[in-house]
Enzyme design. Structure first.
Site, PDB file in Angstrom:
ATOM      1  CE  LYS A 242      -4.192  -1.825   0.356  1.00 11.50           C
ATOM      2  NZ  LYS A 242      -5.086  -1.773  -0.535  1.00 11.50           N
TER       3      LYS A 242
ATOM      4  CD  GLU B 297      -9.904   4.055   0.821  1.00 16.26           C
ATOM      5  OE1 GLU B 297      -9.346   2.887   0.358  1.00 16.26           O
ATOM      6  OE2 GLU B 297      -9.764   5.303   0.535  1.00 16.26           O
TER       7      GLU B 297
ATOM      8  CB  SER C 123      -0.294  -7.983  -1.039  1.00 15.23           C
ATOM      9  OG  SER C 123      -1.066  -8.845   0.226  1.00 15.23           O
TER      10      SER C 123
END
Length: 403
Positions: A93, A115, A385
């Site tokens: 991210k 969010e 991830s």
């Protein structure tokens, strides 16, 4: 970093998917974002700053790890892990968060809203805002706050305000709803740092481009380590940013299969899942959060509540580029249940000493299924991830592990 801009078209459409379905009050902000992003990606100074931060702050390139013991145990294909879990802040991210935070600075906007579901996008955003001196507000559903307390504390420690969302299912969908409401109200001073390949154009394209570094690195690394491309790529798919980030650099390599793994939850038959492509009884084309794609809906067209043990996959729609790749049969989509993800979480931890995020464990579960059916000279490349520190409380509760 090289950015491919072949799709979407100028209207933000990925074939029949994508587009812009937003209130008129947001159109000027989207038009500004399109213009500024187009300028930035063609500005060598911007790209150099972004690449410099990826190297010196995020810690890129993230390594490619051969999961030798897991491969030997399963027999069949060799499993390689793209280690996004080793990035600063613990997941993929941060790549997109840094890129968009730099764009916000370029637009002269000092307030960021975001969010988050699993919390990793919130942490990545709070991290980028702390680095660049930007105000940060993160919306998070109450259910997700309860199951992701470590990340909530990290966001607050980094200076972000975490606003609980009590409406609807109190998960990621509802956090996005509240973030959009905030954006509409404060659009002149605020940039909405959306965390996945969702939302109105240019977000699906822009987030993909910032995450494209994953696949670009992985392609170069696997060629250097193995002398050839992998036979299959595997990544979990919630909104789909980590998967698109891996897939995009391999899209023209027709011999490389691309497999996205959705959240099967408690199983497809019972309806308690977040597998948008797997359940034709509830998944239909619709519009959610500004974009057109597959959406889980009730018979009367209402958005369904979803379920996954992993907060980051607990979302009723999927990125429009994934919908197009599926239509084109360039990528294939399957699912892993909560039970399978938990088993994969433990298996990778115990065979390789790597604790994956529960989201990533869905991709590991698919690799565990596939590897024994393949030859030992074949390669599966899994996008790991994120790391699983944030999920330990959930796993302990589910497995009743003693201290």
């Amino acid at each position: 970093m090289t950015i491919n801009t072949n799709i979407p078209d100028k209207h933000g459409k990925f074939g029949p998917y994508g587009g812009q379905f937003v209130p008129e009050t947001l159109m000027p902000a989207l038009e500004e974002l399109i213009r500024v992003y187009d300028e930035a990606r063609n500005d060598p100074a911007f790209m150099q700053e972004f690449d410099h931060l990826l190297k010196t702050y995020v810690g890129r390139p993230s390594p490619l790890t051969h999961a030798k013991r897991l491969s030997q145990k399963l027999g069949g294909a060799q499993i390689y892990l793209k280690r996004e879990d080793l990035n600063h802040s613990g997941a993929h991210k941060i790549n997109n968060a840094l890129g968009q935070a730099l764009l916000a600075q370029r637009m002269g906007k000092s307030r960021i809203i975001a969010e988050t579901g699993a919390g990793q996008h919130g942490v990545g955003t709070a991290t980028a805002c702390a680095l660049l001196g930007l105000e940060c507000v993160v919306y998070m559903g109450e259910v997700d706050i309860a199951r992701q307390q470590p990340n909530v504390f990290r966001m607050k420690l980094l200076g972000a305000e975490v606003r609980p969302v009590a409406s609807g299912s109190r998960t990621l969908k509802d956090a996005i709803n509240e973030a959009i409401r905030d954006w509409v109200t404060n659009v002149a001073t605020t940039h909405y740092l959306l965390g996945s390949v969702l939302g109105p154009h240019p977000y699906p394209m822009m987030v993909r481009d910032f995450q494209n570094v994953i696949g670009a690195e992985a392609r170069e690394q696997v060629l250097a380590m193995c002398g050839r491309l992998p036979d299959a790529l595997v990544a979990c798919v919630g909104g789909g940013s980590n998967a698109i980030g891996l897939f995009h650099a391999f899209c023209d390599d027709e011999n490389v299969a691309m497999i996205g793994v959705e959240a099967g939850g408690e199983g497809i038959a019972g309806g308690r899942h977040a597998a948008r492509f797997a359940d034709p009884n509830v998944s239909r084309i619709g519009v959610l959060h500004g974009t057109k794609s597959f959406v889980m809906q009730t018979p009367d067209g209402q958005i369904m509540e979803t379920h996954s043990i992993s907060a980051g996959l607990d979302y009723p729609s999927v990125g429009p580029e994934h919908a197009l790749l599926r239509d084109q049969e360039r990528a294939f989509y399957t699912y892993a249940t909560d039970e399978e993800a938990l088993a994969a979480f433990q298996e990778l931890s115990q065979t390789e000493g790597i604790i994956p995020a529960l989201e990533s464990a869905h991709a590991v579960a698919e690799a565990i299924k596939r590897a024994p059916k393949m030859r030992s000279d074949q390669i599966i490349l899994v996008n790991l991830s994120g790391r699983g520190d944030k999920d330990l409380d959930t796993v302990i509760r589910e497995l009743m592990i003693d201290d």
